[in-house]
Design a protein around this motif. Structure first.
Motif, PDB file in Angstrom:
ATOM      1  N   MET A 163     -20.559 -24.815  -9.802  1.00 30.31           N
ATOM      2  CA  MET A 163     -20.699 -23.549  -9.114  1.00 30.31           C
ATOM      3  C   MET A 163     -22.178 -23.207  -8.981  1.00 30.31           C
ATOM      4  N   SER A 164     -22.512 -22.504  -7.942  1.00 31.36           N
ATOM      5  CA  SER A 164     -23.904 -22.149  -7.711  1.00 31.36           C
ATOM      6  C   SER A 164     -24.291 -20.958  -8.542  1.00 31.36           C
ATOM      7  N   ARG A 165     -25.412 -21.069  -9.248  1.00 29.85           N
ATOM      8  CA  ARG A 165     -25.904 -19.960 -10.058  1.00 29.85           C
ATOM      9  C   ARG A 165     -27.364 -19.759  -9.695  1.00 29.85           C
ATOM     10  N   ILE A 166     -27.610 -19.037  -8.616  1.00 27.45           N
ATOM     11  CA  ILE A 166     -28.964 -18.877  -8.090  1.00 27.45           C
ATOM     12  C   ILE A 166     -29.667 -17.753  -8.823  1.00 27.45           C
ATOM     13  N   ALA A 167     -30.822 -18.037  -9.398  1.00 28.53           N
ATOM     14  CA  ALA A 167     -31.581 -17.031 -10.127  1.00 28.53           C
ATOM     15  C   ALA A 167     -32.428 -16.229  -9.153  1.00 28.53           C
ATOM     16  N   LEU A 168     -32.200 -14.914  -9.119  1.00 24.62           N
ATOM     17  CA  LEU A 168     -32.958 -14.035  -8.243  1.00 24.62           C
ATOM     18  C   LEU A 168     -33.690 -12.991  -9.062  1.00 24.62           C
ATOM     19  N   SER A 169     -34.857 -12.607  -8.609  1.00 25.19           N
ATOM     20  CA  SER A 169     -35.580 -11.534  -9.288  1.00 25.19           C
ATOM     21  C   SER A 169     -34.938 -10.204  -8.950  1.00 25.19           C
ATOM     22  N   ARG A 170     -35.197  -9.192  -9.788  1.00 20.99           N
ATOM     23  CA  ARG A 170     -34.611  -7.879  -9.530  1.00 20.99           C
ATOM     24  C   ARG A 170     -35.110  -7.324  -8.201  1.00 20.99           C
ATOM     25  N   ALA A 171     -36.362  -7.583  -7.910  1.00 16.11           N
ATOM     26  CA  ALA A 171     -36.914  -7.087  -6.644  1.00 16.11           C
ATOM     27  C   ALA A 171     -36.232  -7.752  -5.460  1.00 16.11           C
ATOM     28  N   ALA A 189     -12.981 -10.287 -15.200  1.00 16.78           N
ATOM     29  CA  ALA A 189     -12.804 -11.489 -16.015  1.00 16.78           C
ATOM     30  C   ALA A 189     -12.538 -12.670 -15.091  1.00 16.78           C
ATOM     31  N   MET A 190     -12.995 -13.850 -15.511  1.00 19.18           N
ATOM     32  CA  MET A 190     -13.032 -15.004 -14.607  1.00 19.18           C
ATOM     33  C   MET A 190     -11.909 -16.006 -14.879  1.00 19.18           C
ATOM     34  N   GLY A 191     -11.543 -16.718 -13.830  1.00 18.81           N
ATOM     35  CA  GLY A 191     -10.603 -17.825 -13.954  1.00 18.81           C
ATOM     36  C   GLY A 191      -9.281 -17.416 -14.576  1.00 18.81           C
ATOM     37  N   GLU A 192      -8.754 -18.283 -15.445  1.00 18.89           N
ATOM     38  CA  GLU A 192      -7.486 -18.014 -16.107  1.00 18.89           C
ATOM     39  C   GLU A 192      -7.572 -16.789 -17.015  1.00 18.89           C
ATOM     40  N   GLU A 193      -8.774 -16.543 -17.573  1.00 14.95           N
ATOM     41  CA  GLU A 193      -8.942 -15.375 -18.430  1.00 14.95           C
ATOM     42  C   GLU A 193      -8.622 -14.089 -17.683  1.00 14.95           C
ATOM     43  N   GLY A 194      -9.033 -14.048 -16.416  1.00 12.37           N
ATOM     44  CA  GLY A 194      -8.787 -12.860 -15.614  1.00 12.37           C
ATOM     45  C   GLY A 194      -7.313 -12.545 -15.461  1.00 12.37           C
ATOM     46  N   LYS A 195      -6.497 -13.584 -15.502  1.00 13.99           N
ATOM     47  CA  LYS A 195      -5.058 -13.385 -15.346  1.00 13.99           C
ATOM     48  C   LYS A 195      -4.407 -12.931 -16.650  1.00 13.99           C
ATOM     49  N   ARG A 196      -5.073 -13.210 -17.764  1.00 14.65           N
ATOM     50  CA  ARG A 196      -4.456 -12.947 -19.063  1.00 14.65           C
ATOM     51  C   ARG A 196      -4.971 -11.686 -19.763  1.00 14.65           C
ATOM     52  N   VAL A 197      -6.185 -11.235 -19.411  1.00 20.05           N
ATOM     53  CA  VAL A 197      -6.767 -10.093 -20.117  1.00 20.05           C
ATOM     54  C   VAL A 197      -5.899  -8.845 -19.962  1.00 20.05           C
ATOM     55  N   ALA A 198      -5.355  -8.633 -18.778  1.00 22.88           N
ATOM     56  CA  ALA A 198      -4.519  -7.447 -18.561  1.00 22.88           C
ATOM     57  C   ALA A 198      -3.328  -7.433 -19.512  1.00 22.88           C
ATOM     58  N   VAL A 222      -8.294  -4.453 -14.897  1.00 21.71           N
ATOM     59  CA  VAL A 222      -8.867  -5.798 -14.875  1.00 21.71           C
ATOM     60  C   VAL A 222      -8.855  -6.355 -13.458  1.00 21.71           C
ATOM     61  N   THR A 223     -10.014  -6.838 -13.028  1.00 22.88           N
ATOM     62  CA  THR A 223     -10.116  -7.538 -11.739  1.00 22.88           C
ATOM     63  C   THR A 223     -10.350  -9.013 -12.019  1.00 22.88           C
ATOM     64  N   PRO A 224      -9.384  -9.881 -11.710  1.00 23.67           N
ATOM     65  CA  PRO A 224      -9.605 -11.319 -11.877  1.00 23.67           C
ATOM     66  C   PRO A 224     -10.575 -11.826 -10.804  1.00 23.67           C
ATOM     67  N   VAL A 225     -11.521 -12.645 -11.194  1.00 23.63           N
ATOM     68  CA  VAL A 225     -12.526 -13.187 -10.279  1.00 23.63           C
ATOM     69  C   VAL A 225     -12.576 -14.705 -10.464  1.00 23.63           C
ATOM     70  N   GLY A 226     -12.458 -15.451  -9.397  1.00 28.91           N
ATOM     71  CA  GLY A 226     -12.537 -16.909  -9.500  1.00 28.91           C
ATOM     72  C   GLY A 226     -13.930 -17.356  -9.917  1.00 28.91           C
ATOM     73  N   TRP A 227     -13.993 -18.400 -10.749  1.00 28.39           N
ATOM     74  CA  TRP A 227     -15.298 -18.900 -11.186  1.00 28.39           C
ATOM     75  C   TRP A 227     -16.156 -19.351 -10.009  1.00 28.39           C
ATOM     76  N   ASP A 228     -15.505 -19.783  -8.929  1.00 23.68           N
ATOM     77  CA  ASP A 228     -16.272 -20.304  -7.792  1.00 23.68           C
ATOM     78  C   ASP A 228     -17.024 -19.200  -7.048  1.00 23.68           C
ATOM     79  N   VAL A 229     -16.601 -17.951  -7.202  1.00 18.07           N
ATOM     80  CA  VAL A 229     -17.284 -16.846  -6.506  1.00 18.07           C
ATOM     81  C   VAL A 229     -17.869 -15.827  -7.479  1.00 18.07           C
ATOM     82  N   ALA A 230     -17.667 -16.047  -8.790  1.00 23.26           N
ATOM     83  CA  ALA A 230     -18.032 -15.035  -9.778  1.00 23.26           C
ATOM     84  C   ALA A 230     -19.520 -14.721  -9.766  1.00 23.26           C
ATOM     85  N   HIS A 231     -20.349 -15.738  -9.728  1.00 22.32           N
ATOM     86  CA  HIS A 231     -21.792 -15.501  -9.778  1.00 22.32           C
ATOM     87  C   HIS A 231     -22.251 -14.694  -8.569  1.00 22.32           C
ATOM     88  N   GLN A 232     -21.823 -15.094  -7.389  1.00 21.82           N
ATOM     89  CA  GLN A 232     -22.232 -14.394  -6.165  1.00 21.82           C
ATOM     90  C   GLN A 232     -21.746 -12.950  -6.176  1.00 21.82           C
TER      91      GLN A 232
END
Length: 415
Positions: free
Chosen positions: A1-9, A45-54, A71-81
């Protein structure tokens, strides 16, 4: 998965472009609510965890009936973005699951609330997991579940090759690989990544086992240290001796098929492989073992997993703290293991019956010896450079020269 580091600015200036149509979760402008007030706590919460936390949150409501956990489940493939976009738009939730290698980036963005270290104690968690969220005396995430690496090998084929004892040292591991190579069934003695995305995870234990670190005491890369050169030299032996394939694995390669067939009788990997082997290669039940990674100067593995973070903008920090306490308590961690098979970050959870009765002692041993992956905003770029270095190493590159080249590249990345 893409994890692009961006500055706060940069995030502030690109908020509109990054917008994904998120709805606001909390503005951070109102008064803080106490944990006993009626309120809704928003959690991503991401991936399978997102489905189980609730599901597990229902038990939390038995003692905290006024806190509704949304709880909002978020796929790992889009979580970072999605997290970066929400930070840009000031639309973060109250609480979220954050991958351990993302911690440095979000620390740099200034969006994380420091952890109350009176409520959460470092001694309750595996050291490397805790330190991975620590910077300048502040901690920004509470370890939730952890991951590590051990060595899987075919015991039946080892005995056939004349090796009856599990490998404990680098010398033992190399000797076992050489013994495996002599068997007619063997294609590659050791599944040993020759570069490719994520291969750094297999090299880092060699660095830690040699006594090295990713960063020096001044926070600068230490990837050309004598220990790093030793790690590269040891890693290269498997390619130099023809014991491992010297090109990256094909995308989607699954070692279990070859492990079951005996053509690749040894590989390092994580705890999920136990169930995968049972499911995909039932014919070798009782013919394989998982043992701690063999040691060089000292035993070592790596640690990964996820942390629970509260965002600075939240108006429900007291409720977030209570839910985090609940999720990281030994009893809940044991329940979570039974639900998800994710290894607990809280060390006391390993004394619970669910863990005591499971065959997980090898992972606990690995976690206790795990080295620290520092919380760098630029970690993904650093990791990529290590991956590239390993690919060159597999092709016969000189370990010392490659370590020097890696050091120069990473010095330019780490400020």
């Amino acid at each position: 998965m893409s994890r692009i580091a961006l500055s706060r600015a940069a995030i502030a200036t690109t908020a509109v472009a990054l917008s994904l149509g998120l709805t606001a979760c909390s503005s951070g402008d109102g008064d803080q609510l106490g944990a006993d007030a009626k309120q809704t706590l928003t959690v991503w919460a991401m991936g399978e965890e997102g489905k189980r936390v609730a599901e597990i949150a229902k038990k939390f409501n038995e003692t905290h009936p006024d806190i509704t956990v949304k709880v909002t489940p978020v796929g790992w493939d889009v979580a970072h973005q999605k997290l970066v976009s929400a930070a840009a738009a000031d639309q973060l939730p109250d609480l979220a699951q954050l991958g351990s290698t993302w911690m440095g980036e979000f620390m740099d963005l200034g969006v994380l609330e420091p952890v109350d270290t009176k409520a959460f104690k470092a001694d309750d968690f595996f050291p490397a997991a805790w330190k991975g969220s620590e910077r300048d005396g502040q901690v920004y995430g509470v370890p939730w579940y952890v991951d590590t690496r051990v060595l899987y090998y075919r015991t039946d084929l080892a005995e056939k090759a004349g090796v009856a004892k599990a490998p404990e040292t680098w010398t033992d591991q190399l000797a076992l690989a050489e013994a495996f190579k002599k068997l007619d069934s063997t294609k590659w003695a050791f599944s040993h990544p020759a570069g490719g995305q994520g291969s750094w995870q297999n090299w880092a234990p060699y660095l830690f086992s040699a006594g090295g670190t990713i960063l020096d005491k001044d926070g600068k890369p230490a990837l050309d240290s004598p220990e790093a050169v030793t790690a590269f030299t040891e890693y290269a032996k498997y390619f130099d001796k023809g014991l491992a394939k010297d090109t990256p694995a094909a995308p989607g390669y699954d070692v279990i098929k070859d492990f079951g067939a005996g053509s690749v009788p040894m590989f390092p990997s994580g705890p999920w492989m136990v169930q995968n082997i049972a499911d995909q290669a039932p014919q070798i039940e009782g013919k394989w073992a998982a043992v701690p990674l063999p040691a060089g100067k000292q035993p070592a593995s790596i640690i990964g997993g996820s942390n629970l973070v509260t965002f600075e903008s939240s108006e429900h920090k007291a409720a977030a703290k209570e839910f985090t306490k609940f999720l990281t308590s030994p009893a809940t961690q044991a329940d979570w293991y039974e639900m998800s098979k994710s290894l607990p970050a809280n060390k006391k959870a390993w004394d619970e019956p669910a863990l005591k009765n499971a065959d997980v002692a090898v992972f606990e041993e690995a976690l206790n010896s795990a080295g620290e992956i520092p919380p760098l905003a630029q970690w993904e770029q650093v990791a990529h450079e290590i991956d590239v270095t390993l690919e060159k190493l597999a092709k016969g590159g000189d370990p010392a020269a490659l370590a020097e080249e890696l050091q120069k590249k990473t010095e330019g990345l780490v400020s």
